[in-house]
Design an enzyme around this catalytic site. Structure first.
Site, short mmCIF file in Angstrom:
data_model
loop_
_atom_site.label_atom_id
_atom_site.label_comp_id
_atom_site.label_asym_id
_atom_site.label_seq_id
_atom_site.Cartn_x
_atom_site.Cartn_y
_atom_site.Cartn_z
N SER A 27 23.98 32.91 59.30
CA SER A 27 24.75 34.11 59.00
C SER A 27 23.89 34.97 58.08
CB SER A 27 26.09 33.76 58.35
OG SER A 27 25.91 32.96 57.19
N GLU A 29 23.68 38.43 55.20
CA GLU A 29 24.40 39.31 54.28
C GLU A 29 23.66 40.64 54.15
OE1 GLU A 29 26.30 37.87 50.60
OE2 GLU A 29 24.93 39.26 49.58
N TYR A 61 30.23 44.33 48.28
CA TYR A 61 31.33 45.21 47.89
C TYR A 61 31.20 45.51 46.41
CZ TYR A 61 36.48 45.96 47.30
OH TYR A 61 37.75 46.43 47.04
N HIS A 89 33.07 41.60 51.89
CA HIS A 89 33.36 41.06 50.56
C HIS A 89 34.58 41.80 50.01
CE1 HIS A 89 29.24 39.19 49.41
NE2 HIS A 89 29.48 39.07 50.71
N ARG A 119 35.73 37.08 42.72
CA ARG A 119 36.24 37.78 41.54
C ARG A 119 35.54 39.12 41.40
NH1 ARG A 119 34.33 36.67 35.56
NH2 ARG A 119 32.66 37.94 36.49
N ASP A 121 31.82 41.23 39.81
CA ASP A 121 31.22 41.48 38.49
C ASP A 121 32.08 42.46 37.72
OD1 ASP A 121 29.06 39.84 39.13
OD2 ASP A 121 27.98 41.50 40.09
N ALA A 133 39.41 34.78 41.68
CA ALA A 133 39.12 34.51 43.09
C ALA A 133 40.14 33.58 43.74
CB ALA A 133 37.71 33.92 43.22
N ALA A 160 30.68 30.42 33.28
CA ALA A 160 31.46 29.18 33.27
C ALA A 160 31.28 28.45 31.94
CB ALA A 160 31.05 28.28 34.43
N ASP A 166 33.14 24.84 36.31
CA ASP A 166 32.76 25.64 37.47
C ASP A 166 33.21 24.96 38.77
OD1 ASP A 166 31.63 27.99 38.43
OD2 ASP A 166 29.65 27.10 38.70
N GLN A 184 25.26 30.76 45.71
CA GLN A 184 24.26 31.67 45.18
C GLN A 184 22.90 31.18 45.66
OE1 GLN A 184 22.86 34.48 44.24
NE2 GLN A 184 24.49 34.68 42.71
N PHE A 224 17.04 39.46 39.75
CA PHE A 224 18.23 38.84 40.33
C PHE A 224 18.56 37.53 39.62
CE2 PHE A 224 17.34 40.79 44.79
CZ PHE A 224 17.87 42.00 44.36
N HIS A 274 23.03 30.66 55.19
CA HIS A 274 23.39 32.06 54.97
C HIS A 274 22.19 32.76 54.35
CE1 HIS A 274 26.26 35.34 54.45
NE2 HIS A 274 25.86 35.49 53.20
N ARG A 280 16.86 44.00 55.18
CA ARG A 280 15.62 44.01 55.97
C ARG A 280 15.66 42.84 56.94
NH1 ARG A 280 12.68 48.67 54.79
NH2 ARG A 280 11.14 47.62 56.11
#
Length: 295
Positions: A27, A29, A61, A89, A119, A121, A133, A160, A166, A184, A224, A274, A280
């Site tokens: 999948s 993103e 989103y 999202h 949830r 940011d 969430a 967390a 978590d 993540q 990131f 994922h 790209r």
């Protein structure tokens, strides 16, 4: 001395491709574009990766109505233009529960059945959201029988209180009705495997899909990683040494790292992956081709 691989090495490579081919699901993103040029690049990527028949594609989103509207529009366009399963999202930020219900109903009415529930940011200066969430998952299930993905953090969510807290939060999301978790991005495979084992021990009985980030820009990755509490190992940093001005080599290095991760994870029983494309297609397409996921 010959530079060609030994016959045994070729046999090993062939066996690996044979083992993986037709046995993994992928999948992808994407994120909403901000300019016409970015939108052109996005659609080029979507159409190219659509030929690989991914299990679904997701679109991120933001915490403001403008980004939300772009996500809604792109999701509907992906579904109508490609027929792919398109998963928006949806976050708890800057939206009331009634607004979230209306958004969910609109998606359902437009044939969107898969949602990534987060949830989100919290923007600086804004109060905590009214719901989280797990509450969002329940809200969505109350609206309709959505197929719901949620987030998981092998290296622990930055906010967390502890690793166990978590995992407890992930269990609340699954107990509320989540169908799978997407992690993540990470580079420490042992950390992911330990996390998966801990989830199983807590009766979190859904797939924990690894999020794979093909790296082509170390500085961007470090940015990131700082935001998401992801450790960037020294071996990865060393692989990008002295190639700052060589984007093609960076792509090859990043794709090689990502494919090696998929190989190891496949041997550990993982079948769904994922990919974070950053809009790209080149690296994700090349990796999937090598792994036997082809048009």
């Amino acid at each position: 001395m010959s530079t060609f691989p030994h016959a045994r090495q070729l046999h090993t490579l062939n066996q690996y491709v044979s083992d993986v081919q037709d046995k993994i699901n992928v999948s992808f993103e994407f994120f909403p574009p901000k300019t016409e040029e970015m939108e052109h690049t996005l659609w080029q990527s979507i159409f190219r990766l659509a030929t690989l028949k991914p299990k679904f594609v997701s679109v991120t989103y933001g915490a403001n109505s403008g980004t939300r509207d772009r996500t809604h529009d792109i999701i509907k366009a992906i579904k109508s233009k490609t027929g792919l399963v398109a998963a928006p999202h949806l976050t708890c930020i800057d939206a009331s529960q009634e607004q979230l219900k209306q958004i969910a109903k609109d998606y359902w009415d437009n044939g969107i059945r898969h949602i990534v529930a987060l949830r989100g940011d919290i923007p600086a200066g804004q109060p905590n959201p009214q719901i989280y969430a797990a509450d969002l998952v329940k809200l969505l299930k109350d609206v309709a029988d959505f197929d719901i993905s949620v987030a998981a953090y092998p290296e622990v969510h930055p906010e967390a209180k502890s690793a166990q807290a978590d995992i407890d939060n992930l269990k609340r999301k699954v107990d509320a009705g989540a169908n799978r978790a997407i992690t993540q991005f990470f580079f420490d495979i042992e950390q992911y495997l330990r996390f998966r084992d801990k989830c199983a021990a807590e009766n979190i009985n859904v797939d924990i899909i690894p999020g794979i980030l093909p790296v082509s820009n170390l500085k961007q990755l470090e940015k990131f990683a700082q935001m998401t509490n992801v450790h960037v190992p020294n071996w990865l940093i060393n692989m990008f040494t002295n190639i700052d001005d060589d984007p093609e080599t960076r792509k090859f290095v990043g794709a090689s790292v990502a494919m090696d991760m998929v190989k190891v994870l496949f041997r550990e029983g993982v079948r769904d992956f994922h990919f974070y494309t950053l809009n790209r297609a080149e690296m994700s397409f090349a990796m999937c081709h090598t792994l036997g996921v082809r048009p």
